[in-house]
Every structure is written in C-alpha cells, then in structure tokens.
Design a protein around this motif. Structure first.
Motif, PDB file in Angstrom:
ATOM      1  N   ARG A 109       0.701  -1.493  -0.338  1.00 41.16           N
ATOM      2  CA  ARG A 109      -0.015  -0.076   0.066  1.00 41.16           C
ATOM      3  C   ARG A 109       0.345   1.051   0.198  1.00 41.16           C
ATOM      4  NH1 ARG A 109      -0.242  -2.666   5.503  1.00 41.16           N
ATOM      5  NH2 ARG A 109      -0.408  -0.205   6.986  1.00 41.16           N
ATOM      6  N   TYR A 110       1.719   1.136   0.479  1.00 42.65           N
ATOM      7  CA  TYR A 110       2.827   2.376   0.580  1.00 42.65           C
ATOM      8  C   TYR A 110       3.404   2.825  -0.797  1.00 42.65           C
ATOM      9  CZ  TYR A 110       2.092   2.172   5.592  1.00 42.65           C
ATOM     10  OH  TYR A 110       1.396   2.537   6.570  1.00 42.65           O
ATOM     11  N   HIS A 111       3.663   1.597  -1.647  1.00 42.43           N
ATOM     12  CA  HIS A 111       4.103   1.555  -2.789  1.00 42.43           C
ATOM     13  C   HIS A 111       3.504   2.607  -3.448  1.00 42.43           C
ATOM     14  CE1 HIS A 111       6.601  -2.581  -2.219  1.00 42.43           C
ATOM     15  NE2 HIS A 111       6.902  -1.304  -1.141  1.00 42.43           N
ATOM     16  N   VAL A 112       1.697   1.704  -3.248  1.00 46.91           N
ATOM     17  CA  VAL A 112       0.853   2.565  -3.963  1.00 46.91           C
ATOM     18  C   VAL A 112       0.991   3.983  -3.396  1.00 46.91           C
ATOM     19  CG1 VAL A 112      -1.927   2.992  -4.812  1.00 46.91           C
ATOM     20  CG2 VAL A 112      -0.498   0.123  -4.138  1.00 46.91           C
ATOM     21  N   VAL A 113       1.373   4.208  -2.885  1.00 49.46           N
ATOM     22  CA  VAL A 113       1.283   5.943  -2.331  1.00 49.46           C
ATOM     23  C   VAL A 113       2.175   6.438  -3.001  1.00 49.46           C
ATOM     24  CG1 VAL A 113       1.892   7.069  -0.293  1.00 49.46           C
ATOM     25  CG2 VAL A 113       0.208   5.511  -0.150  1.00 49.46           C
ATOM     26  N   LEU A 114       3.197   5.755  -3.101  1.00 47.07           N
ATOM     27  CA  LEU A 114       4.275   6.410  -3.812  1.00 47.07           C
ATOM     28  C   LEU A 114       4.517   6.756  -5.684  1.00 47.07           C
ATOM     29  CD1 LEU A 114       7.547   7.255  -3.243  1.00 47.07           C
ATOM     30  CD2 LEU A 114       8.335   5.092  -4.066  1.00 47.07           C
ATOM     31  N   MET A 115       3.285   5.632  -6.024  1.00 47.93           N
ATOM     32  CA  MET A 115       3.007   5.444  -7.453  1.00 47.93           C
ATOM     33  C   MET A 115       2.734   6.646  -7.620  1.00 47.93           C
ATOM     34  SD  MET A 115       6.027   4.111  -8.704  1.00 47.93           S
ATOM     35  CE  MET A 115       4.598   4.732 -10.370  1.00 47.93           C
ATOM     36  N   VAL A 116       1.205   6.905  -6.469  1.00 43.44           N
ATOM     37  CA  VAL A 116       0.249   7.974  -6.093  1.00 43.44           C
ATOM     38  C   VAL A 116       0.604   9.559  -6.325  1.00 43.44           C
ATOM     39  CG1 VAL A 116      -1.805   9.285  -5.421  1.00 43.44           C
ATOM     40  CG2 VAL A 116      -1.202   6.867  -5.875  1.00 43.44           C
ATOM     41  N   PHE A 117       2.166   9.637  -5.494  1.00 42.36           N
ATOM     42  CA  PHE A 117       2.779  10.373  -5.010  1.00 42.36           C
ATOM     43  C   PHE A 117       3.586  11.168  -6.281  1.00 42.36           C
ATOM     44  CE2 PHE A 117       6.843  12.479  -4.442  1.00 42.36           C
ATOM     45  CZ  PHE A 117       7.120  13.671  -3.630  1.00 42.36           C
TER      46      PHE A 117
END
Length: 435
Positions: A17-25
């Motif tokens: 979920r934090y990988h997704v956060v990074l990509m959305v970032f």
C-alpha cells in the motif's frame, strides 16, 4: 487485532500500500508540474528583451506579444480538456479500477481499495504532497531552464518525466490487494479486515439521484470549488503577480513562487497525522474532523488573502501568501478524503463531481484576472485577492452547516450487498471444500 499485529511486523518498505502511495505521489507530482509550468514559461515567452543586431544597434523584441486577456485564456486552457474527464474518469475508475482510470478521481477509487480506515488521511496526504512537490519543482526548475536553455526545454523535460512515470505505473500498481501478486498475506488481510473485501465493488450501481441531491455531497463539492478558486488563483497567477508588483526577474520569480508550496508540503504531513490521530484517540468524529479542517483552513486563507491585498511590503507579501497556501494543507484532510466517509463505493464519482466544479474555478480565475489586471497595478491585483477572500468565506459557511462524515443511507445498500456477496462466496468455498 491479530491482523494489525502481523501487519505491523512487516517493514514499511515491504508494504504494497505504501508502494501505491509512492506511485500516486509521483503521478500527482507530474500532473501538477505539467499543469503549472506554463505559469512560469509564459513570463519568458512574453518577456521583452534587448537584442543587439550585427550593426551594433539594440532593439527590443518579444517572442509572443500577448495581452493580459490572452494570457488569461492560455493559462486556463489546460482545464478545458481536464474538466471533461472528471465525472467520466470517476465512473471508469469505479468500474475498471482506480489504477486504470483518470486522475484525480481515480485516486479516491484507489484509496477505497487500498487505504485502511485509520490511515486514509495519512496515506492521502502523503501522496498528495506530490502535487505540491511538483509545483515546487515546476516553479524552481522552470525559471532556471527558461533562462538557461529557453522556454521550450520546460515542456520537453516535464513531458519526458511523465512518459517514464506512466510505464512504471503500469508495471507496479494493481487495482486492489486481492489481485496484487506481490502483496504479503498479512498486509492483505489487514487491509481487507479494515475496509472489507471490495474486489466486487465495480459491479455496484451508482445511485445518481441520491448523489446529486445529497447536501453532504454538495458540501464536498463546494469545498472543492472553494479550495480550487484560491489555489488556482495563486497557481496560475502568482509568478505574474510577483513579476508585476515586486519586479522579480524570471529565475527569482520561480524561486519566490515556490516558497508557499514548500510550506504547504510540510504542513500536509502534520494535517494528515492530526486528522487520523484525533479520530483514533476519540477526540473528534470523522464529520467533525472534515468540518473543522475545512472551515479552519478557509477562514485562515481568507484572512491571509486580505492581508496580502493590503500590504505593500514584498517580504510580508511572500509571508502572507506562504501562510495562506500552507493553511490549505488542512483542507486536504477535510474535503479530499470526505467522499470515502460518505460513500466508499461511489467516492470516485463524488470526487469527480467535486473536481469538475474545482476545474471550473481553474478555467474562470485566469480569465477573470486577465480582464481585471490589464495595467498590472497593485490596485488591480488587490481586487483579485478580494474575490478569493469572498469565495473562502462562502465555502466556510456552507461547509459549517452541511459537511458530514458518516456513511450515507443510500451508500449503506452497497456495504450490505458486499457483505452478502462475501458471505455467499465463503459459503461456496465451504461447500466446495466439503465435496
């Protein structure tokens, strides 16, 4: 509780979920950088410069002789196509997955699938800092690139980054934890235990009448419009305001214009933490967090808009604008994540509606500025800040009365349907195992 313990044992860099956060970032970084770089580039494109000819004479040249009205229309042009993708993009994101929909509504569809309830504000705000980092990068680098390599380099550089990000997104991000082959079982169970199994959410029908007649939804829409009016006023006009009233050159304008967004980037982390912390501790309910954070941000921003209008000191102007923009960080923990509170299955639709009205603000504000600021005087710029302050006051009053943070009655049907589907699926699995 067991799911929480198992998830907490995973290193944060292993959590998908934090990988997704990074990509959305980085996606929002790219989106806002591309959105804002014209605001700096247009200063270079229309700047009058002295050119020495072969015979030694000096003449004044201007590559594009655009008046203030033309500049206003050009600065709003980004939003002409952008506005058409908001509700449609939200609809597609709810159907085919947020990882394949159109930004920004898709972000809410992603969080509906990936964000545990008490991490919504934090994950949302961390990813949304990408938008402001993108603004900072565009403000800082566009001025430097424009001076060093010409205004064309601004568009080539940020466009290339966007292409690279898109390729990475396709390989890394999945629609939900259920279909992610790289997620650890502990993390998947933790997410599903918090938000439920939403892998079948795309089959749910949207109650359009209920959405369009809900005052709680319209509170999120009005908050989005309010935030966007003030935000776009500064996003598209701040470099020209600094150039017109403070006589900064191109590279200095970029640096000064980036300072407010450094402030809001730092405060986004504070805002997200406080929003989640006050709920976890039981100090505030979700509706109170959304209401107080929206209204508090809008009142503070209104005050600093008025102070900016009245001050003539360059340093104070930058300070007031920085604090005003910074206060907007708290609105991100209000209206931006509010659709997830109201109707998780329809959050992308609500966000699309909110962003549609916000985009209208993006179209209108540069045009209004172009018609008002014809002589580039401080008195004319003062009117622009008065208008923004008035919009903030209206948004604050509306949100105070109509913001809600609870699941809406027309959205509970979806939650019950998902629960029934889950029970049916579990029953089928049980029967098949018995056979």
């Amino acid at each position: 509780m067991e799911d929480i313990k198992l998830d907490s044992k995973l290193p944060f860099w292993r959590k998908r979920r934090y990988h997704v956060v990074l990509m959305v970032f980085f996606g929002l970084f790219n989106l806002f950088a591309i959105r804002i770089n014209l605001s700096v580039a247009i200063v270079a494109m229309t700047e009058k410069i002295n050119v020495t000819l072969e015979d030694g004479s000096v003449v004044e040249r201007q590559e594009f002789d655009w008046d203030s009205t033309t500049k206003g229309y050009l600065l709003s042009s980004f939003y002409y196509g952008y506005i058409t993708t908001q509700i449609l993009g939200g609809f597609l994101a709810s159907r085919i997955g947020g990882n394949l929909g159109a930004a920004i509504p898709s972000v809410l569809a992603i969080w509906a699938q990936w964000a545990p309830v008490y991490e919504r504000s934090f994950m949302g705000n961390v990813s949304y800092t990408g938008s402001y980092i993108g603004i900072i990068a565009a403000m800082l680098l566009s001025g430097i690139m424009g001076v060093s390599w010409g205004w064309e380099s601004i568009f080539y550089s940020f466009g290339s980054f966007g292409c690279l990000w898109y390729l990475a997104w396709l390989f890394i991000v999945r629609a939900n934890p259920e279909v992610d082959p790289l997620i650890k079982e502990a993390e998947k169970q933790f997410i599903l235990s918090s938000i439920g199994d939403r892998s079948q959410v795309k089959n749910i029908k949207h109650p359009w009448k209920d959405i369009f007649t809900s005052m709680a939804v319209w509170a999120a829409v009005v908050a989005g419009f309010t935030f966007s009016w003030g935000s776009y006023t500064l996003l598209t006009q701040l470099p020209m305001f600094l150039n017109d009233t403070l006589n900064f050159n191109l590279d200095t304008t970029g640096i000064m214009a980036s300072i407010p967004y450094m402030v809001v980037t730092a405060l986004l982390f504070v805002s997200g933490f406080l929003a989640d912390w006050t709920q976890v501790k039981g100090y505030l309910r979700a509706g109170q967090v959304r209401r107080f954070f929206n209204c508090g941000a809008f009142i503070v921003q209104m005050a600093f808009m008025l102070l900016t209008a009245f001050t003539t000191d360059p340093t104070l102007s930058i300070v007031f604008i920085s604090l005003g923009v910074g206060a907007g960080a708290f609105a991100w923990s209000g209206y931006v994540v509010n659709p997830l509170d109201l109707a998780p299955s329809h959050a992308s639709i609500i966000m699309g509606l909110s962003n549609t009205f916000g985009t209208i603000a993006g179209i209108v504000t540069p045009i209004v500025t172009g018609y008002i600021v014809t002589d580039r005087t401080r008195d004319q710029w003062r009117i622009i800040f008065y208008i923004a302050a008035g919009v903030y006051l209206f948004g604050c009053i509306f949100c105070m009365f109509f913001v809600r943070g609870n699941l809406q009655p027309w959205a509970k049907v979806d939650i019950e349907e998902l629960a029934n589907r889950k029970a049916l699926k579990e029953n089928e699995n049980r029967n098949s195992s018995e056979l």
